[in-house]
Write a protein that holds these residues in place. Structure first.
Motif, PDB file in Angstrom:
ATOM      1  N   GLN A 134     -52.775 -43.078 -12.151  1.00 51.09           N
ATOM      2  CA  GLN A 134     -51.741 -43.403 -13.403  1.00 51.09           C
ATOM      3  C   GLN A 134     -51.633 -41.804 -13.953  1.00 51.09           C
ATOM      4  O   GLN A 134     -50.602 -41.240 -14.183  1.00 51.09           O
ATOM      5  CB  GLN A 134     -52.435 -44.077 -14.680  1.00 51.09           C
ATOM      6  CG  GLN A 134     -52.071 -45.549 -14.846  1.00 51.09           C
ATOM      7  CD  GLN A 134     -53.176 -46.102 -13.569  1.00 51.09           C
ATOM      8  OE1 GLN A 134     -54.381 -46.036 -13.154  1.00 51.09           O
ATOM      9  NE2 GLN A 134     -52.289 -46.968 -12.610  1.00 51.09           N
ATOM     10  N   SER A 182     -58.181 -44.271 -12.645  1.00 51.04           N
ATOM     11  CA  SER A 182     -56.953 -44.021 -13.629  1.00 51.04           C
ATOM     12  C   SER A 182     -56.293 -42.630 -13.561  1.00 51.04           C
ATOM     13  O   SER A 182     -55.225 -42.390 -13.635  1.00 51.04           O
ATOM     14  CB  SER A 182     -57.434 -44.629 -14.974  1.00 51.04           C
ATOM     15  OG  SER A 182     -57.598 -45.939 -15.152  1.00 51.04           O
ATOM     16  N   ARG A 194     -64.601 -48.593  -8.057  1.00 49.78           N
ATOM     17  CA  ARG A 194     -63.728 -47.948  -9.006  1.00 49.78           C
ATOM     18  C   ARG A 194     -64.278 -47.672 -10.514  1.00 49.78           C
ATOM     19  O   ARG A 194     -64.963 -48.704 -10.868  1.00 49.78           O
ATOM     20  CB  ARG A 194     -62.148 -48.663  -9.040  1.00 49.78           C
ATOM     21  CG  ARG A 194     -61.515 -48.650  -7.515  1.00 49.78           C
ATOM     22  CD  ARG A 194     -59.939 -49.086  -7.735  1.00 49.78           C
ATOM     23  NE  ARG A 194     -59.299 -49.097  -6.579  1.00 49.78           N
ATOM     24  CZ  ARG A 194     -58.948 -48.016  -5.693  1.00 49.78           C
ATOM     25  NH1 ARG A 194     -59.200 -46.794  -6.257  1.00 49.78           N
ATOM     26  NH2 ARG A 194     -58.297 -48.360  -4.815  1.00 49.78           N
ATOM     27  N   ARG A 231     -61.489 -51.338 -18.807  1.00 47.87           N
ATOM     28  CA  ARG A 231     -62.463 -50.425 -18.446  1.00 47.87           C
ATOM     29  C   ARG A 231     -63.381 -50.529 -19.804  1.00 47.87           C
ATOM     30  O   ARG A 231     -64.563 -50.638 -19.610  1.00 47.87           O
ATOM     31  CB  ARG A 231     -62.104 -49.157 -18.048  1.00 47.87           C
ATOM     32  CG  ARG A 231     -63.206 -48.000 -17.991  1.00 47.87           C
ATOM     33  CD  ARG A 231     -62.713 -46.597 -17.422  1.00 47.87           C
ATOM     34  NE  ARG A 231     -62.148 -46.941 -16.019  1.00 47.87           N
ATOM     35  CZ  ARG A 231     -60.803 -46.669 -15.546  1.00 47.87           C
ATOM     36  NH1 ARG A 231     -60.008 -46.072 -16.433  1.00 47.87           N
ATOM     37  NH2 ARG A 231     -60.226 -47.269 -14.545  1.00 47.87           N
ATOM     38  N   GLU A 261     -56.248 -46.609  -0.964  1.00 45.08           N
ATOM     39  CA  GLU A 261     -56.331 -47.937  -0.221  1.00 45.08           C
ATOM     40  C   GLU A 261     -56.905 -48.093   1.247  1.00 45.08           C
ATOM     41  O   GLU A 261     -56.817 -47.089   1.906  1.00 45.08           O
ATOM     42  CB  GLU A 261     -54.676 -48.467  -0.032  1.00 45.08           C
ATOM     43  CG  GLU A 261     -54.040 -48.336  -1.365  1.00 45.08           C
ATOM     44  CD  GLU A 261     -54.486 -49.017  -2.536  1.00 45.08           C
ATOM     45  OE1 GLU A 261     -55.119 -49.974  -2.332  1.00 45.08           O
ATOM     46  OE2 GLU A 261     -54.382 -48.408  -3.628  1.00 45.08           O
ATOM     47  N   LYS A 318     -64.293 -48.957   0.489  1.00 48.95           N
ATOM     48  CA  LYS A 318     -65.262 -48.838  -0.676  1.00 48.95           C
ATOM     49  C   LYS A 318     -66.009 -50.167  -0.690  1.00 48.95           C
ATOM     50  O   LYS A 318     -67.136 -50.144  -0.787  1.00 48.95           O
ATOM     51  CB  LYS A 318     -64.480 -48.876  -2.069  1.00 48.95           C
ATOM     52  CG  LYS A 318     -63.797 -47.295  -2.217  1.00 48.95           C
ATOM     53  CD  LYS A 318     -63.215 -47.282  -3.546  1.00 48.95           C
ATOM     54  CE  LYS A 318     -62.050 -48.152  -3.670  1.00 48.95           C
ATOM     55  NZ  LYS A 318     -61.986 -49.462  -3.871  1.00 48.95           N
ATOM     56  N   ARG A 320     -56.450 -58.143 -14.688  1.00 48.52           N
ATOM     57  CA  ARG A 320     -56.063 -57.697 -13.034  1.00 48.52           C
ATOM     58  C   ARG A 320     -54.940 -58.655 -12.869  1.00 48.52           C
ATOM     59  O   ARG A 320     -53.902 -58.265 -12.053  1.00 48.52           O
ATOM     60  CB  ARG A 320     -57.468 -58.421 -12.395  1.00 48.52           C
ATOM     61  CG  ARG A 320     -57.300 -57.944 -11.036  1.00 48.52           C
ATOM     62  CD  ARG A 320     -58.463 -58.481 -10.276  1.00 48.52           C
ATOM     63  NE  ARG A 320     -58.218 -58.419  -8.726  1.00 48.52           N
ATOM     64  CZ  ARG A 320     -58.635 -57.321  -7.956  1.00 48.52           C
ATOM     65  NH1 ARG A 320     -58.896 -56.139  -8.556  1.00 48.52           N
ATOM     66  NH2 ARG A 320     -58.126 -57.059  -6.972  1.00 48.52           N
TER      67      ARG A 320
HETATM   68  P1  TYD Z   1     -58.015 -53.691  -5.774  1.00 53.97           P
HETATM   69  O1  TYD Z   1     -57.514 -55.010  -5.040  1.00 53.97           O
HETATM   70  O2  TYD Z   1     -59.386 -53.902  -6.542  1.00 53.97           O
HETATM   71  O3  TYD Z   1     -58.205 -52.836  -4.526  1.00 53.97           O
HETATM   72  P2  TYD Z   1     -59.186 -51.686  -4.031  1.00 53.97           P
HETATM   73  O4  TYD Z   1     -59.857 -52.418  -2.728  1.00 53.97           O
HETATM   74  O5  TYD Z   1     -58.014 -50.633  -3.882  1.00 53.97           O
HETATM   75  O6  TYD Z   1     -59.888 -51.071  -5.142  1.00 53.97           O
HETATM   76  O7  TYD Z   1     -56.874 -53.093  -6.454  1.00 53.97           O
HETATM   77  C1  TYD Z   1     -56.997 -52.297  -7.357  1.00 53.97           C
HETATM   78  C2  TYD Z   1     -55.632 -51.584  -7.391  1.00 53.97           C
HETATM   79  O8  TYD Z   1     -55.716 -50.771  -8.715  1.00 53.97           O
HETATM   80  C3  TYD Z   1     -55.735 -50.412  -6.492  1.00 53.97           C
HETATM   81  O9  TYD Z   1     -54.495 -50.109  -5.962  1.00 53.97           O
HETATM   82  C4  TYD Z   1     -56.032 -48.956  -7.581  1.00 53.97           C
HETATM   83  C5  TYD Z   1     -55.459 -49.557  -8.819  1.00 53.97           C
HETATM   84  N1  TYD Z   1     -56.150 -48.939  -9.942  1.00 53.97           N
HETATM   85  C6  TYD Z   1     -55.477 -48.046 -10.718  1.00 53.97           C
HETATM   86  O10 TYD Z   1     -54.168 -47.898 -10.470  1.00 53.97           O
HETATM   87  N2  TYD Z   1     -56.125 -47.562 -11.745  1.00 53.97           N
HETATM   88  C7  TYD Z   1     -57.300 -47.779 -12.184  1.00 53.97           C
HETATM   89  O11 TYD Z   1     -57.832 -47.457 -13.202  1.00 53.97           O
HETATM   90  C8  TYD Z   1     -57.965 -48.874 -11.286  1.00 53.97           C
HETATM   91  C9  TYD Z   1     -59.366 -49.247 -11.730  1.00 53.97           C
HETATM   92  C10 TYD Z   1     -57.456 -49.522 -10.177  1.00 53.97           C
END
Ligand code: TYD
Length: 223
Positions: free
Chosen positions: A118, A114, A109, A87, A25, A29, A63
């Motif tokens: 995860q 993941s 991402r 994905r 976080e 990015k 999402r």
């Molecule tokens: P997002 O608002 O896209 O934030 P960021 O700017 O951090 O990318 O939020 C995506 C959130 O989902 C982020 O906390 C990471 C999480 N995430 C997973 O846990 N697993 C995944 O496979 C992906 C793609 C994202």
């Protein structure tokens, strides 16, 4: 030096380059993705900017469920499967068509997220989640993954309040995310570049450009 990861199609078929940005976080990015996109476009590359989760019609619904659903949070397994579903849709509908058209695809991402969130932080197991990601993507891997690395306490302090469910996890969760990302990069140094995201935005952007220039140079070499 990063090496292209996809089997190259016949010499006359267009083939793009696939670059993923990863990080915890507040690593910056999206800022870096957009700066790199602008730089690449200035050099006449066709660029497609995309992200996970949520850059398809199904993905937008997923999402919402993944990050903002009220009530009890999804079980870790359900969460992992929903990210994988997003994905699969993303790769089939956005990433592969753009690569086939010869674009440079920048995704905010991809599978490493993941595996780190995860697999590592939720403790579902990195090997199992890597296998799930490979199934979801049909084996597509980025030509280069740019890991913007930052201590979680620094990244989280960049927001006044958490925006979503994942961001609201405790610091130890985010520490596990970071370690998992770094382990993935260490296990595959040819496919990853780790950049210190605590540096100034312009300095980070320069490091990203240097890594991508090397990749473009490799991609231009005859096979
Ligand atoms: P997002 O608002 O896209 O934030 P960021 O700017 O951090 O990318 O939020 C995506 C959130 O989902 C982020 O906390 C990471 C999480 N995430 C997973 O846990 N697993 C995944 O496979 C992906 C793609 C994202």
């Amino acid at each position: 030096m990063p090496q292209p990861r996809q089997a190259r199609p016949a010499a006359d078929a267009p083939t793009g380059l696939f670059i993923a940005f990863e990080g915890g976080e507040g690593a910056g990015k999206s800022t870096q993705v957009h700066r790199l996109a602008q730089w690449l476009r200035e050099q006449d590359h066709e660029v497609v900017v995309t992200f996970e989760p949520g850059d398809t019609k199904l993905g937008r619904a997923l999402r919402e469920v993944l990050l903002h659903l009220e009530g009890p949070r999804p079980t870790p397994v359900a969460e992992a499967l929903l990210f994988a579903a997003d994905r699969a849709e993303h790769v089939a509908r956005v990433v592969r068509p753009a690569l086939a058209a010869g674009a440079v695809v920048l995704t905010d991402r991809f599978s490493d997220s993941s595996i780190a969130y995860q697999g590592g932080a939720r403790r579902l197991g990195t090997a199992r989640i890597a296998e799930l990601a490979s199934w979801a993507t049909g084996g597509l891997r980025p030509d280069l993954t740019v890991l913007l690395d930052l201590p979680p306490r620094v990244g989280l302090a960049r927001f006044a309040t958490p925006h979503d469910r994942l961001e609201s996890e405790p610091l130890q969760f985010h520490d596990r995310v970071r370690s998992s990302f770094l382990e993935l990069a260490a296990a595959d140094p040819a496919g990853h570049v780790v950049i210190d995201a605590s540096a100034e935005v312009e300095q980070v952007a320069q490091a990203v450009r240097a890594a991508v220039e090397a990749l473009l140079h490799d991609a231009r070499q005859p096979l």
